[in-house]
Motif scaffolding. Structure first.
Motif, PDB file in Angstrom:
ATOM      1  N   THR A   1       0.837  -1.165   0.009  1.00 28.45           N
ATOM      2  CA  THR A   1       0.125  -0.069  -0.236  1.00 28.45           C
ATOM      3  C   THR A   1       0.977   1.241   0.217  1.00 28.45           C
ATOM      4  N   ILE A   2       2.061   1.245   0.646  1.00 26.21           N
ATOM      5  CA  ILE A   2       2.559   2.287   0.845  1.00 26.21           C
ATOM      6  C   ILE A   2       3.376   2.739  -0.466  1.00 26.21           C
ATOM      7  N   GLU A   3       3.724   1.520  -1.147  1.00 20.73           N
ATOM      8  CA  GLU A   3       4.501   1.497  -2.621  1.00 20.73           C
ATOM      9  C   GLU A   3       3.563   2.440  -3.507  1.00 20.73           C
ATOM     10  N   VAL A   4       2.133   1.861  -3.517  1.00 15.49           N
ATOM     11  CA  VAL A   4       1.167   2.726  -4.303  1.00 15.49           C
ATOM     12  C   VAL A   4       1.094   4.167  -4.090  1.00 15.49           C
ATOM     13  N   LEU A   5       0.911   4.444  -2.678  1.00 15.34           N
ATOM     14  CA  LEU A   5       1.206   5.842  -2.287  1.00 15.34           C
ATOM     15  C   LEU A   5       2.092   6.477  -2.782  1.00 15.34           C
ATOM     16  N   ARG A   6       3.397   5.911  -2.515  1.00 18.47           N
ATOM     17  CA  ARG A   6       4.484   6.668  -3.098  1.00 18.47           C
ATOM     18  C   ARG A   6       4.670   6.979  -4.722  1.00 18.47           C
ATOM     19  N   LEU A   7       4.110   5.944  -5.540  1.00 14.95           N
ATOM     20  CA  LEU A   7       4.488   5.870  -6.672  1.00 14.95           C
ATOM     21  C   LEU A   7       3.228   7.152  -7.281  1.00 14.95           C
ATOM     22  N   ASN A   8       2.166   7.156  -6.688  1.00 15.89           N
ATOM     23  CA  ASN A   8       0.867   7.959  -7.253  1.00 15.89           C
ATOM     24  C   ASN A   8       0.881   9.337  -6.497  1.00 15.89           C
ATOM     25  N   TYR A   9       1.337   9.417  -5.047  1.00 17.73           N
ATOM     26  CA  TYR A   9       0.950  10.432  -4.395  1.00 17.73           C
ATOM     27  C   TYR A   9       2.363  10.948  -3.568  1.00 17.73           C
ATOM     28  N   PRO A  10       3.407  10.999  -4.404  1.00 15.28           N
ATOM     29  CA  PRO A  10       4.612  11.181  -3.549  1.00 15.28           C
ATOM     30  C   PRO A  10       4.713  12.496  -2.456  1.00 15.28           C
TER      31      PRO A  10
END
Length: 279
Positions: free
Chosen positions: A222-231
């Motif tokens: 989930t953190i990876e998805v957040l990092r990629l889309n909403y850094p």
């Protein structure tokens, strides 16, 4: 305000021998003067005396607007329901759907909220859901309606409001230590309210809940998805890592929480309320 309220108690001056045209014209004068309470009573009198007259259908339609103008939103919803049920093929039935949606939105607000700014996302949103459904029906059945564009814009606003409400509920669950329920709320936002400003908070609260539940793999994904889309999300530090202030390790735990192995008196981490600026 006092003068207006006292005026609402006056009965319209309708003579016993008044004709259909005369009562209708009187109702129009009240509507034009924005004396909606008297307009309602005149239109009710018109329908009562001439239920099959030439103005009966028009009176049933206009009474929806009169109730709405008089801040009688529940009555406006009921009047719109009645008109839609009785006249589903009427050329102005799209107007009834539109007014029903507007009335549902306003029925959710109390008297003070008209004058004092309040966060609508922290209030009951059942009426907002009803309004969204009415506007959706309007767009589905009458895409070329003159009210379609405004209904669509209001649906965008309502969708954002409903998504933010879910984040507020998730934040409440985090405060209560119901981490699985919080994560599920965040996932619900991500899956059902895509392209709303609440999605990054949905991902963040999911990650927070998974971390608290020791579901490390789900948290990392989930953190990876957040990092990629909403850094730029405030839950992430400069290196793109989830900030410790949003984890249990970054919280001050009470002795009750420690002795109960986290069952009681859970720590209260910061809440997610990230609202990115447009553009």
């Amino acid at each position: 305000m006092l003068a207006a309220c006292s005026g609402n108690d006056d009965m319209p001056d309708i003579a016993a021998d008044s004709g259909e045209q005369q009562i209708y014209d009187q109702a129009q004068r009240y509507l034009n003067n924005r004396n909606y309470s008297l307009a309602v009573r005149s239109l009710q009198a018109l329908e009562s005396r001439y239920p099959f007259g030439k103005f009966a259908e028009q009176a049933q339609l206009e009474i929806i607007y009169a109730h709405y103008g008089a801040f009688e939103y529940e009555a406006a919803v009921e009047a719109a329901d009645r008109f839609i049920r009785l006249h589903p093929q009427h050329p102005s039935v799209d107007y009834a759907y539109y007014l029903k949606g507007l009335a549902a939105i306003n029925a959710e607000r109390d008297f003070l909220s008209r004058f004092i700014p309040m966060d609508e996302t922290k209030r009951d949103v059942s009426r907002s859901k009803e309004a969204f459904a009415e506007f959706a029906q309007l767009l589905s059945r009458y895409p070329d309606s003159p009210y379609a564009a405004d209904a669509k814009a209001r649906m965008v606003h309502l969708r954002n409001l409903l998504a933010r409400h879910e984040i507020n509920v998730a934040n409440y669950y985090i405060r209560r230590g119901a981490y699985l329920a919080a994560a599920n709320r965040g996932r619900y936002v991500v899956e059902n309210f895509q392209r709303t400003p609440a999605v990054p908070d949905g991902l963040a609260v999911m990650a927070q809940g998974y971390i608290f539940l020791d579901m490390d793999e789900l948290a990392r994904d989930t953190i990876e998805v957040l990092r990629l889309n909403y850094p730029e999300h405030p839950a992430l530090d400069r290196d793109g890592e989830f900030r410790t202030t949003f984890t249990l390790e970054g919280q001050q735990r009470s002795w009750i929480n420690k002795l109960s192995f986290g069952l009681f008196d859970p720590p209260k981490p910061p809440q997610f309320n990230y609202r990115p600026q447009a553009g």
